[in-house]
Design a protein around this motif. Structure first.
Motif, PDB file in Angstrom:
ATOM      1  N   LEU A  72      16.466 -29.031 -22.899  1.00 47.62           N
ATOM      2  CA  LEU A  72      16.156 -27.641 -22.406  1.00 47.62           C
ATOM      3  C   LEU A  72      16.959 -27.791 -20.983  1.00 47.62           C
ATOM      4  O   LEU A  72      17.559 -26.721 -20.526  1.00 47.62           O
ATOM      5  CB  LEU A  72      14.931 -27.701 -21.984  1.00 47.62           C
ATOM      6  CG  LEU A  72      13.701 -27.312 -23.060  1.00 47.62           C
ATOM      7  CD1 LEU A  72      12.362 -27.476 -22.599  1.00 47.62           C
ATOM      8  CD2 LEU A  72      13.996 -26.026 -23.821  1.00 47.62           C
ATOM      9  N   ASP A  73      17.090 -28.829 -20.397  1.00 43.70           N
ATOM     10  CA  ASP A  73      17.902 -29.042 -18.938  1.00 43.70           C
ATOM     11  C   ASP A  73      19.190 -28.696 -19.339  1.00 43.70           C
ATOM     12  O   ASP A  73      19.795 -28.033 -18.523  1.00 43.70           O
ATOM     13  CB  ASP A  73      17.468 -30.200 -18.441  1.00 43.70           C
ATOM     14  CG  ASP A  73      18.163 -30.313 -16.932  1.00 43.70           C
ATOM     15  OD1 ASP A  73      17.390 -29.522 -16.128  1.00 43.70           O
ATOM     16  OD2 ASP A  73      18.975 -31.126 -16.702  1.00 43.70           O
ATOM     17  N   ALA A  74      19.752 -29.455 -20.275  1.00 37.60           N
ATOM     18  CA  ALA A  74      21.109 -29.460 -20.799  1.00 37.60           C
ATOM     19  C   ALA A  74      21.493 -27.836 -20.970  1.00 37.60           C
ATOM     20  O   ALA A  74      22.526 -27.113 -20.640  1.00 37.60           O
ATOM     21  CB  ALA A  74      21.529 -30.045 -21.966  1.00 37.60           C
ATOM     22  N   ALA A  75      20.736 -27.080 -21.659  1.00 34.50           N
ATOM     23  CA  ALA A  75      20.795 -25.501 -22.190  1.00 34.50           C
ATOM     24  C   ALA A  75      20.689 -24.836 -20.751  1.00 34.50           C
ATOM     25  O   ALA A  75      21.705 -23.922 -20.581  1.00 34.50           O
ATOM     26  CB  ALA A  75      19.992 -25.284 -23.113  1.00 34.50           C
ATOM     27  N   ALA A  76      19.914 -24.999 -19.921  1.00 32.38           N
ATOM     28  CA  ALA A  76      19.789 -24.340 -18.800  1.00 32.38           C
ATOM     29  C   ALA A  76      20.996 -24.403 -17.734  1.00 32.38           C
ATOM     30  O   ALA A  76      21.395 -23.540 -17.167  1.00 32.38           O
ATOM     31  CB  ALA A  76      18.390 -24.753 -17.941  1.00 32.38           C
ATOM     32  N   GLU A  77      21.568 -25.817 -17.895  1.00 31.92           N
ATOM     33  CA  GLU A  77      22.723 -25.834 -16.976  1.00 31.92           C
ATOM     34  C   GLU A  77      23.915 -25.089 -17.489  1.00 31.92           C
ATOM     35  O   GLU A  77      24.750 -24.377 -16.939  1.00 31.92           O
ATOM     36  CB  GLU A  77      22.936 -27.361 -16.895  1.00 31.92           C
ATOM     37  CG  GLU A  77      24.374 -27.538 -15.926  1.00 31.92           C
ATOM     38  CD  GLU A  77      24.599 -29.003 -15.648  1.00 31.92           C
ATOM     39  OE1 GLU A  77      25.353 -29.268 -14.856  1.00 31.92           O
ATOM     40  OE2 GLU A  77      23.286 -29.969 -15.834  1.00 31.92           O
ATOM     41  N   LEU A  78      24.007 -24.943 -18.842  1.00 32.07           N
ATOM     42  CA  LEU A  78      24.964 -24.261 -19.733  1.00 32.07           C
ATOM     43  C   LEU A  78      24.746 -22.894 -19.028  1.00 32.07           C
ATOM     44  O   LEU A  78      25.795 -22.060 -18.983  1.00 32.07           O
ATOM     45  CB  LEU A  78      25.324 -24.625 -21.004  1.00 32.07           C
ATOM     46  CG  LEU A  78      25.750 -26.091 -21.394  1.00 32.07           C
ATOM     47  CD1 LEU A  78      25.632 -26.264 -23.112  1.00 32.07           C
ATOM     48  CD2 LEU A  78      26.974 -26.259 -20.919  1.00 32.07           C
ATOM     49  N   ILE A  79      23.727 -22.474 -19.311  1.00 31.24           N
ATOM     50  CA  ILE A  79      23.438 -20.922 -19.128  1.00 31.24           C
ATOM     51  C   ILE A  79      23.682 -20.522 -17.816  1.00 31.24           C
ATOM     52  O   ILE A  79      24.338 -19.334 -17.581  1.00 31.24           O
ATOM     53  CB  ILE A  79      22.047 -20.699 -19.750  1.00 31.24           C
ATOM     54  CG1 ILE A  79      22.176 -20.837 -21.372  1.00 31.24           C
ATOM     55  CG2 ILE A  79      21.612 -19.034 -19.243  1.00 31.24           C
ATOM     56  CD1 ILE A  79      20.682 -20.647 -21.760  1.00 31.24           C
ATOM     57  N   GLY A  80      23.001 -21.256 -16.937  1.00 32.22           N
ATOM     58  CA  GLY A  80      23.149 -20.962 -15.459  1.00 32.22           C
ATOM     59  C   GLY A  80      24.706 -20.834 -15.183  1.00 32.22           C
ATOM     60  O   GLY A  80      25.322 -20.000 -14.129  1.00 32.22           O
ATOM     61  N   GLN A  81      25.601 -21.662 -15.588  1.00 28.41           N
ATOM     62  CA  GLN A  81      27.219 -21.900 -15.242  1.00 28.41           C
ATOM     63  C   GLN A  81      27.718 -20.286 -15.782  1.00 28.41           C
ATOM     64  O   GLN A  81      28.468 -19.783 -15.173  1.00 28.41           O
ATOM     65  CB  GLN A  81      27.906 -22.922 -15.881  1.00 28.41           C
ATOM     66  CG  GLN A  81      27.609 -24.088 -15.152  1.00 28.41           C
ATOM     67  CD  GLN A  81      27.951 -24.255 -13.632  1.00 28.41           C
ATOM     68  OE1 GLN A  81      28.893 -23.713 -13.335  1.00 28.41           O
ATOM     69  NE2 GLN A  81      27.252 -25.292 -12.722  1.00 28.41           N
ATOM     70  N   ALA A  82      27.358 -20.170 -16.970  1.00 30.49           N
ATOM     71  CA  ALA A  82      27.676 -19.033 -17.487  1.00 30.49           C
ATOM     72  C   ALA A  82      27.193 -17.541 -16.927  1.00 30.49           C
ATOM     73  O   ALA A  82      28.022 -16.729 -16.607  1.00 30.49           O
ATOM     74  CB  ALA A  82      27.161 -18.776 -19.191  1.00 30.49           C
ATOM     75  N   ALA A  83      26.157 -17.617 -16.138  1.00 30.68           N
ATOM     76  CA  ALA A  83      25.604 -16.540 -15.648  1.00 30.68           C
ATOM     77  C   ALA A  83      26.163 -16.350 -14.137  1.00 30.68           C
ATOM     78  O   ALA A  83      26.567 -15.234 -13.741  1.00 30.68           O
ATOM     79  CB  ALA A  83      24.002 -16.771 -15.482  1.00 30.68           C
TER      80      ALA A  83
END
Length: 715
Positions: free
Chosen positions: A325-336
């Motif tokens: 979950l933390d890894a996915a959130a980091e990728l999504i945060g950078q994309a956002a």
């Protein structure tokens, strides 16, 4: 312990390396090795420069209780966790950070070992062995050979640009873990093509439901004085139109007690294993039914936000799942964060571009005018295509379409100068030859003043007499306009390109000549930029033929419909801007009415009553009234819902057709044409238009966008 290390590495890799890199540490745990390894001297480089995808993968490996390793880069530098260290035996911890070929020695050349890693790395194709063992010959502490047997799954790890940077190996017999790891690469690939926050939201919600098997996912980001939040629920019916429409965002106060707002505001993750996490903020029964929830913040430099994942049943959030979950959130945060920067640049460029174009075109009794501009490349830069139409003092209609080479602020600025100068010249002396001669001098002086010999400007300029349809047209290196002649019922219209003397582009000092022709009632003239017909690796004649065919097969000569058809007539993407201007010589005057619609919940109903009364007064057939009112009501609802601003409904009636347009003033962009097989609560508007109208499309305007449809009237 593992979870704490994962959070620390995610938050600040330099904090782990800074004061500890030089210390002699005797530890066999992977977390300690990550913290104390001399990364500056390794192929990975210093942690503060790691790609978010690489950092997320290492976080996942260290925090996982199952055996995992990463073979990074061309040398396959080995990074692994404690569970994988058990497989390595005495070679741990010396194997950490070394090339895999050195670690496994002769076993690396055995079939199914090094060749598998190499194949996954080179091709990007995953490799899985769910029920097969591969034996690696390792040496025991006594120097005698031994064998370690384990099942594994290998998948390519990609950075945020989509490049393969390593191979992730999961040495465990668990399909769920392997599937989740492979999904990280899929998530990275999907986010790489997400340009806007709407795109990122769609990817995040889709990924959350599929990768974690949850029932409820929300994505939210800060927006000045509130949180913008969008939700997806398992089992929600979504069709193609729903996926392409802007997501249904709602706003939450910054101090909302919701798990998403709390995680976004504090930057701290929160997990509920069994309870009622949305009890105080539930919007409907879907929220009320959530019992377990994970709220993960999006940690970036310039954006605050969070993701929440909910389950209807009690659930224990295990360390490996939390790391995922933390890894996915980091990728999504950078994309956002990237998406927000893009939207800012895109909005500035498009506002500049469209502010230089006429916001309103002339509204005439017998001549109907429409235009369309679509940015090329990725839409984030201003361009030089322009159009204009205005009535000069003697009553004639001036029509213009031009193209300034380039896709930057300089091209847009030059376009603005040329358009403004053309209007001024036309008001002084409207003769096309005189106007183009004046523009030629202007462009030449601009080139001398800027010491640029690469200015390339083409223009088609004409005068249309409203009394008899006489058209006088001149061209400065611009593509010849296309004429669509009136057609008999049930037959394709005849079309042809005007034989306008081409002339030289502006700024070269060439001469220009005019062509005079006469439009008949029912004819439509189409001016266009070369972005309409030019495609890479295709002949220009193919583009001209495709445009002519599309215009010939149009259901009517309505200029708005022809503009929409022209922009998509030639297959394939174009990197150039696209501008189209169409003028129809109507067979009879039209009747028109307009209603301004404030963003209030009761307005769709009021639009239905107004439109029914207006069309009934005009004696429109009852069947047409029913279809038109239903489609207009749906489009008005979509405009008020998605744009969040006032709308404008315009109806235009001729003996041949009814044209309805709904314009908003938001900045969401255009709705994409889509065929829908079933009608859901949100995609219903597009489906109705597709089924009930003879033609429809979308037009970008100076601010917002317009969705329109046309219904032909039978004799």
């Amino acid at each position: 312990m593992a979870g704490a290390v994962v959070r620390a590495v995610s938050a600040s890799p330099s904090a782990l390396v800074g004061g500890q890199a030089g210390e002699a540490r005797v530890s066999r745990t992977a977390a300690d090795l990550v913290a104390g390894h001399p990364w500056h001297d390794s192929p990975l480089g210093p942690p503060e420069g790691w790609d978010p995808a690489l950092r997320a993968t290492i976080d996942l490996i260290v925090g996982s209780p199952v055996a995992m390793s990463l073979a990074y880069g061309d040398a396959y530098t080995l990074i692994y966790n404690d569970a994988f260290a058990v497989i390595l035996g005495h070679r741990h911890p010396d194997s950490f950070g070394r090339p895999a070929a050195e670690v496994f020695e002769e076993a690396w050349t055995m079939p199914g070992v090094g060749d598998v890693i190499d194949r996954v790395y080179r091709t990007g194709e995953p490799f899985r062995e769910a029920e097969t063992s591969v034996g690696l010959v390792l040496r025991s502490t006594a120097g005698e050979p031994g064998q370690a047997v384990f099942t594994r799954g290998c998948s390519a790890v990609k950075d945020t640009a989509g490049r393969t940077i390593g191979v992730l190996t999961v040495a465990t017999e668990t399909t769920e873990a392997t599937s989740r790891l492979q999904s990280l690469s899929e998530l990275t690939g999907a986010l790489a093509s997400a340009l806007t926050l709407d795109d990122v939201a769609r990817v995040a919600l889709r990924y959350g439901l599929s990768a974690f098997d949850v029932d409820h996912v929300t994505f939210g980001v800060d927006d000045a004085s509130a949180w913008r939040v969008v939700r997806r629920v398992r089992g929600e019916l979504l069709d193609e139109a729903d996926e392409r429409l802007p997501p249904l965002w709602r706003r939450l106060p910054l101090d909302s007690p919701s798990p998403l707002a709390q995680a976004a505001g504090s930057g701290e993750a929160a997990f509920t294993e069994d309870g009622q996490p949305l009890r105080d903020v539930a919007a409907d029964r879907h929220d009320q039914r959530q019992r377990a929830m994970a709220a993960i913040p999006l940690r970036t430099h310039s954006l605050r936000g969070a993701l929440t994942f909910g389950r209807r049943h009690a659930h224990l959030w295990l360390p490996a799942e939390r790391a995922q979950l933390d890894a996915a959130a980091e990728l999504i945060g950078q994309a956002a964060e990237r998406a927000r920067r893009f939207e800012t640049q895109h909005g500035t460029a498009q506002l500049l571009q469209r502010s230089m174009l006429p916001e309103h075109l002339p509204n005439l009794d017998r001549f109907r005018v429409a235009a369309r501009y679509d940015p090329g490349i990725d839409g984030s830069a201003a361009g030089g295509d322009f159009y204009d139409a205005f009535v000069i003092p003697d009553g004639r209609l001036a029509i213009v379409l031009g193209d300034v080479a380039g896709h930057d602020m300089h091209a847009a600025a030059l376009m603005g100068q040329v358009r403004a100068a053309l209007r001024a010249l036309a008001l002084a002396n409207s003769d096309p030859v005189v106007v183009l001669a004046g523009l030629d001098k202007l462009v030449g002086m601009l080139g001398t003043g800027t010491r640029s010999h690469e200015l390339f400007v083409t223009v088609a300029y004409g005068l249309l007499d409203q009394r008899d349809g006489r058209l006088t047209l001149a061209s400065a290196g611009h593509p010849a306009p296309l004429i669509r002649h009136a057609s008999a019922e049930g037959q394709h219209a005849s079309v042809g390109y005007l034989d306008v003397p081409t002339g030289t582009p502006l700024g070269l000092g060439g001469a220009h000549r005019v062509l005079t022709t006469v439009l008949s009632p029912g004819d439509t003239i189409l001016l266009f930029s070369d972005g309409v017909i030019e495609r890479r690796r295709r002949e220009l004649d193919d583009g001209l033929a495709a445009l002519a065919k599309s215009v010939s097969e149009a259901t009517s000569g309505d200029p708005r419909n022809l503009c929409a058809l022209a922009t998509s007539a030639v297959a394939g993407a174009t990197e150039d801007d696209v501008a189209v201007l169409a003028v129809e010589y109507a067979t009879s005057p039209s009747r028109a009415a307009t209603m301004n619609v404030p963003p209030e919940p009761t307005m769709p109903g009021r639009v239905r009553h107004w439109m029914t009364a207006q069309l009934t007064t005009w004696e429109v057939p009852e069947a047409v009234i029913g279809a038109a009112v239903l489609c207009t009501s749906e489009l008005t609802t979509n405009a008020l819902l998605h744009a969040g601003t006032a709308a404008r409904v315009h109806i235009d009636l001729t003996p041949e057709r009814l044209l309805v347009s709904v314009q908003d003033s938001g900045t969401r962009g255009t709705v994409t044409r889509a065929h829908t097989d079933m009608l859901s609560s949100r995609g219903r508007g597009l489906g109705l238009i597709e089924e009930m109208s003879d033609a429809w499309g979308t037009d970008p305007t100076v601010r917002g966008s317009t969705v329109w449809f046309e219904i032909l009237l039978s004799e």
